[in-house]
Design a protein around this motif. Structure first.
Motif, PDB file in Angstrom:
ATOM      1  N   ARG A 112       0.827  -1.220   0.000  1.00 23.76           N
ATOM      2  CA  ARG A 112       0.000   0.000   0.000  1.00 23.76           C
ATOM      3  C   ARG A 112       0.857   1.265   0.000  1.00 23.76           C
ATOM      4  O   ARG A 112       0.360   2.352   0.301  1.00 23.76           O
ATOM      5  CB  ARG A 112      -0.916   0.005   1.223  1.00 23.76           C
ATOM      6  N   LYS A 113       2.146   1.109  -0.278  1.00 27.21           N
ATOM      7  CA  LYS A 113       3.075   2.244  -0.398  1.00 27.21           C
ATOM      8  C   LYS A 113       3.305   2.970   0.928  1.00 27.21           C
ATOM      9  O   LYS A 113       3.717   4.131   0.934  1.00 27.21           O
ATOM     10  CB  LYS A 113       2.606   3.249  -1.457  1.00 27.21           C
ATOM     11  N   ASN A 114       3.054   2.317   2.056  1.00 25.60           N
ATOM     12  CA  ASN A 114       3.272   2.959   3.353  1.00 25.60           C
ATOM     13  C   ASN A 114       3.923   1.922   4.253  1.00 25.60           C
ATOM     14  O   ASN A 114       3.253   1.020   4.777  1.00 25.60           O
ATOM     15  CB  ASN A 114       1.947   3.450   3.948  1.00 25.60           C
ATOM     16  N   HIS A 115       5.233   2.053   4.457  1.00 26.07           N
ATOM     17  CA  HIS A 115       5.984   1.046   5.208  1.00 26.07           C
ATOM     18  C   HIS A 115       5.535   0.971   6.663  1.00 26.07           C
ATOM     19  O   HIS A 115       5.348  -0.134   7.206  1.00 26.07           O
ATOM     20  CB  HIS A 115       7.479   1.367   5.134  1.00 26.07           C
ATOM     21  N   GLN A 116       5.364   2.124   7.326  1.00 28.99           N
ATOM     22  CA  GLN A 116       4.986   2.109   8.735  1.00 28.99           C
ATOM     23  C   GLN A 116       3.596   1.516   8.927  1.00 28.99           C
ATOM     24  O   GLN A 116       3.364   0.721   9.849  1.00 28.99           O
ATOM     25  CB  GLN A 116       5.052   3.525   9.310  1.00 28.99           C
ATOM     26  N   GLU A 117       2.664   1.896   8.057  1.00 26.39           N
ATOM     27  CA  GLU A 117       1.326   1.321   8.144  1.00 26.39           C
ATOM     28  C   GLU A 117       1.383  -0.182   7.893  1.00 26.39           C
ATOM     29  O   GLU A 117       0.684  -0.977   8.535  1.00 26.39           O
ATOM     30  CB  GLU A 117       0.409   2.009   7.119  1.00 26.39           C
ATOM     31  N   GLY A 118       2.275  -0.596   6.956  1.00 26.49           N
ATOM     32  CA  GLY A 118       2.426  -2.016   6.661  1.00 26.49           C
ATOM     33  C   GLY A 118       2.967  -2.800   7.848  1.00 26.49           C
ATOM     34  O   GLY A 118       2.526  -3.922   8.111  1.00 26.49           O
ATOM     35  N   GLU A 119       3.933  -2.216   8.577  1.00 21.60           N
ATOM     36  CA  GLU A 119       4.460  -2.890   9.771  1.00 21.60           C
ATOM     37  C   GLU A 119       3.370  -3.095  10.817  1.00 21.60           C
ATOM     38  O   GLU A 119       3.271  -4.162  11.435  1.00 21.60           O
ATOM     39  CB  GLU A 119       5.609  -2.079  10.373  1.00 21.60           C
ATOM     40  N   GLY A 120       2.545  -2.062  11.021  1.00 25.16           N
ATOM     41  CA  GLY A 120       1.460  -2.185  11.994  1.00 25.16           C
ATOM     42  C   GLY A 120       0.466  -3.262  11.598  1.00 25.16           C
ATOM     43  O   GLY A 120       0.013  -4.061  12.438  1.00 25.16           O
ATOM     44  N   ARG A 121       0.109  -3.310  10.303  1.00 24.91           N
ATOM     45  CA  ARG A 121      -0.811  -4.350   9.828  1.00 24.91           C
ATOM     46  C   ARG A 121      -0.183  -5.734   9.977  1.00 24.91           C
ATOM     47  O   ARG A 121      -0.868  -6.713  10.310  1.00 24.91           O
ATOM     48  CB  ARG A 121      -1.176  -4.095   8.367  1.00 24.91           C
ATOM     49  N   LEU A 122       1.134  -5.834   9.742  1.00 17.59           N
ATOM     50  CA  LEU A 122       1.795  -7.131   9.849  1.00 17.59           C
ATOM     51  C   LEU A 122       1.793  -7.634  11.290  1.00 17.59           C
ATOM     52  O   LEU A 122       1.564  -8.830  11.540  1.00 17.59           O
ATOM     53  CB  LEU A 122       3.230  -7.026   9.333  1.00 17.59           C
ATOM     54  N   LEU A 123       2.038  -6.750  12.265  1.00 12.45           N
ATOM     55  CA  LEU A 123       2.018  -7.174  13.667  1.00 12.45           C
ATOM     56  C   LEU A 123       0.644  -7.720  14.050  1.00 12.45           C
ATOM     57  O   LEU A 123       0.530  -8.751  14.721  1.00 12.45           O
ATOM     58  CB  LEU A 123       2.396  -6.001  14.573  1.00 12.45           C
ATOM     59  N   ALA A 124      -0.413  -7.035  13.588  1.00 13.68           N
ATOM     60  CA  ALA A 124      -1.767  -7.501  13.907  1.00 13.68           C
ATOM     61  C   ALA A 124      -2.067  -8.823  13.203  1.00 13.68           C
ATOM     62  O   ALA A 124      -2.651  -9.745  13.801  1.00 13.68           O
ATOM     63  CB  ALA A 124      -2.788  -6.438  13.497  1.00 13.68           C
ATOM     64  N   ALA A 125      -1.659  -8.933  11.933  1.00 13.15           N
ATOM     65  CA  ALA A 125      -1.913 -10.171  11.176  1.00 13.15           C
ATOM     66  C   ALA A 125      -1.124 -11.338  11.767  1.00 13.15           C
ATOM     67  O   ALA A 125      -1.619 -12.470  11.823  1.00 13.15           O
ATOM     68  CB  ALA A 125      -1.547  -9.970   9.709  1.00 13.15           C
ATOM     69  N   ALA A 126       0.100 -11.071  12.226  1.00 13.60           N
ATOM     70  CA  ALA A 126       0.923 -12.130  12.801  1.00 13.60           C
ATOM     71  C   ALA A 126       0.273 -12.686  14.064  1.00 13.60           C
ATOM     72  O   ALA A 126       0.289 -13.904  14.310  1.00 13.60           O
ATOM     73  CB  ALA A 126       2.323 -11.606  13.105  1.00 13.60           C
ATOM     74  N   ARG A 127      -0.312 -11.819  14.889  1.00 14.13           N
ATOM     75  CA  ARG A 127      -1.011 -12.292  16.091  1.00 14.13           C
ATOM     76  C   ARG A 127      -2.195 -13.181  15.723  1.00 14.13           C
ATOM     77  O   ARG A 127      -2.431 -14.206  16.360  1.00 14.13           O
ATOM     78  CB  ARG A 127      -1.495 -11.104  16.931  1.00 14.13           C
TER      79      ARG A 127
END
Length: 394
Positions: free
Chosen positions: A340-355
Motif C-alpha cells: 500500500r506504499k506505506n511502510h509504517q502502516e504495513g508494519e502495523g498491519r503485519l504485527l496484527a496479522a501475525a497475532r
C-alpha cells in the motif's frame, strides 16, 4: 544422503565435464537439457560418455522417441534426427585436472551461467529491435517475425527459470528443534524470478544459518545480484567468519566484482539447543517475534546497519532473543509490508496479522500472511516470507 536417479544423472554429467574440461556455460546447458528429457521419461534413461580428439561425446538413451520439435526446444541441441538416442558433442580440454564434483556449488555455477546467457540474449534482442525500429516500413514483415521470435525466447526463459526455481529457493533444512516454512511470490506471474532470494543451511557446529536478500532492481540482473550475495555469504559463513562480520566482509568482497550491486541483507542464526536467535540487519525490514502468549515485537537494532552497495555497509548492532517453545519468528522482504506504499502502516498491519495467524500450522503461516497483506496492491514487488517456530522439547 541418497541421490534421486535424476540427481545421480546430473552428478555423472558433471564428473564427465570436469574430467574433460568442458566450460561452465556448455555444462550448464547440457545438464539442463538432460534434466528436461529425464523428467519427461517414464523410466530413468541410460547415460554414456566418451572423451577423445578434443571432444566430449555424451549419449542419452531414452525409453521413447524424441521428435525434432522437442529437440529444438532444448537449451543445448543434440545431433539431428528423430530417435530415442540423443548425442551431444562438446569441445573438451585434454589436460583438465580431475577434481571432486560438488553438486551444490556446480548447480550455483550453472545457474549463474544460464542467467547470464539469458540476460545477454535479452539485451541482443532489445538492440536488434531498436535497430529495426529505425528502418523504413519495408522491414515490417521482419519486425513481426522478430516479435514472434521474442515471444518464443520469453517462453524458453520461463522454462529455464522454472527448472531453476528449486535450486534458487532451496527447501527448508531439517532441524529437530524448529519448524521452518517459506512463501515466495513474484511481482509478475510470468517472471518467476526476481531480486528477493533466501538461503538456509546447517553449519558444522549444528546452528542454522538463514540469509534473506533483496537486491535493487528487477528481472534476471537482480536475480544474478541476489544469487551472488547469497553465495558469497554462504562461502564466508562456512569458512567460519563470525555473524557480525559477514555483511561488511561480503560487501568488501563484491565491491570490485559487482560494483553496481545494491542489496538489503538480513542474517539469522538459530541455536537448536538453547533456542537462541541472533539477527544481523543491513538495511532490511525488521523481523517480527510473536511469543506463545501472543505478544508481538519488532526486532530493532540499537545501531542501524547498512546493506551491500550502501555507504559504510555492515549490520550495526546484533539483536538477540531466546525463543521459547511455541514462539514464532517472521523474516520477510519489503514486498510484504509496502503493497500500500506505506511502510509504517504495513508494519502495523503485519504485527496484527501475525497475532491472528500465530496459532495456525507453521507451514501455512507465510502464505496466509502474504494473502492478507496483499488484499490491496498499489505497489507490486517480489515477496518472501519465512516462518520459524521453536518446537517443544522432546
Amino acid at each position: 544422503m541418497t541421490r534421486s536417479p535424476i540427481a545421480r544423472l546430473r552428478h555423472r554429467l558433471r564428473e564427465a565435464c570436469a574430467a574433460a574440461g568442458v566450460t561452465t556455460d556448455d555444462r550448464a546447458k547440457l545438464v539442463l537439457a538432460v534434466t528436461l528429457l529425464a523428467e519427461r521419461a517414464e523410466h530413468p534413461p541410460e547415460l554414456s560418455t566418451h572423451a577423445g580428439n578434443g571432444r566430449l561425446a555424451v549419449t542419452l538413451r531414452l525409453p521413447g522417441l524424441v521428435g525434432q520439435d522437442h529437440r529444438n526446444a532444448l537449451p543445448l541441441l543434440p545431433d539431428a534426427g528423430d530417435s530415442a538416442v540423443l548425442t551431444w558433442h562438446l569441445p573438451a580440454v585434454h589436460d583438465a585436472a580431475t577434481v571432486p564434483v560438488d553438486d551444490e556449488l556446480a548447480t550455483r555455477e550453472e545457474m549463474l551461467a544460464l542467467i547470464a546467457r539469458a540476460d545477454t540474449l535479452t539485451q541482443e534482442q532489445r538492440e536488434l529491435k531498436h535497430e529495426l525500429a529505425e528502418t523504413n516500413s519495408g522491414v515490417l514483415a521482419m519486425y513481426v517475425e522478430l516479435e514472434e521470435r521474442d515471444e518464443r525466447l520469453r517462453q524458453a526463459h520461463a522454462v529455464i527459470f522454472r527448472e531453476l526455481e528449486d535450486a534458487l529457493r532451496p527447501p527448508p533444512p531439517h532441524v529437530d528443534a524448529f519448524d521452518l516454512a517459506v512463501h515466495y511470490a513474484p511481482s509478475e506471474p510470468d517472471s518467476p524470478t526476481g531480486g528477493d532470494l533466501y538461503d538456509w543451511f546447517v553449519l558444522p557446529d549444528g546452528t542454522v544459518h538463514i540469509t534473506l536478500v533483496d537486491a535493487v532492481g528487477h528481472g534476471v540482473t537482480s536475480t544474478r545480484h541476489a544469487l551472488t550475495v547469497t553465495h558469497a555469504i554462504r562461502t564466508l559463513a562456512l569458512e567460519g567468519h563470525p555473524l557480525h562480520d559477514l555483511i561488511a566482509r561480503a560487501a568488501g568482497t563484491l565491491a570490485t566484482i559487482e560494483p553496481g550491486l545494491m542489496a538489503t541483507v538480513l542474517l539469522a542464526r538459530l541455536d537448536p539447543v538453547t533456542g537462541d536467535v541472533t539477527v544481523a540487519n543491513g538495511s532490511h525490514p525488521r523481523p517480527v517475534l510473536v511469543t506463545a502468549a501472543g505478544d508481538t515485537e519488532l526486532l530493532v537494532p540499537s545501531i542501524v546497519g547498512r546493506g551491500i552497495g550502501f555507504p559504510d555497509p555492515g549490520n550495526g548492532s546484533l539483536v538477540g532473543r531466546t525463543l521459547a517453545a511455541g514462539d514464532l519468528l517472521l523474516l520477510y522482504t519489503d514486498g510484504l509490508t509496502e503493497s500500500r506504499k506505506n511502510h509504517q502502516e504495513g508494519e502495523g498491519r503485519l504485527l496484527a496479522a501475525a497475532r491472528r495467524h500465530a496459532g495456525e500450522s507453521t507451514a501455512t503461516i507465510p502464505g496466509a500472511l502474504a494473502t492478507e497483506m496483499h488484499d490491496i496492491v498499489l505497489h507490486a514487488d517480489d515477496t518472501v516470507v519465512i516462518a520459524i517456530r521453536r518446537k517443544p522439547a522432546p
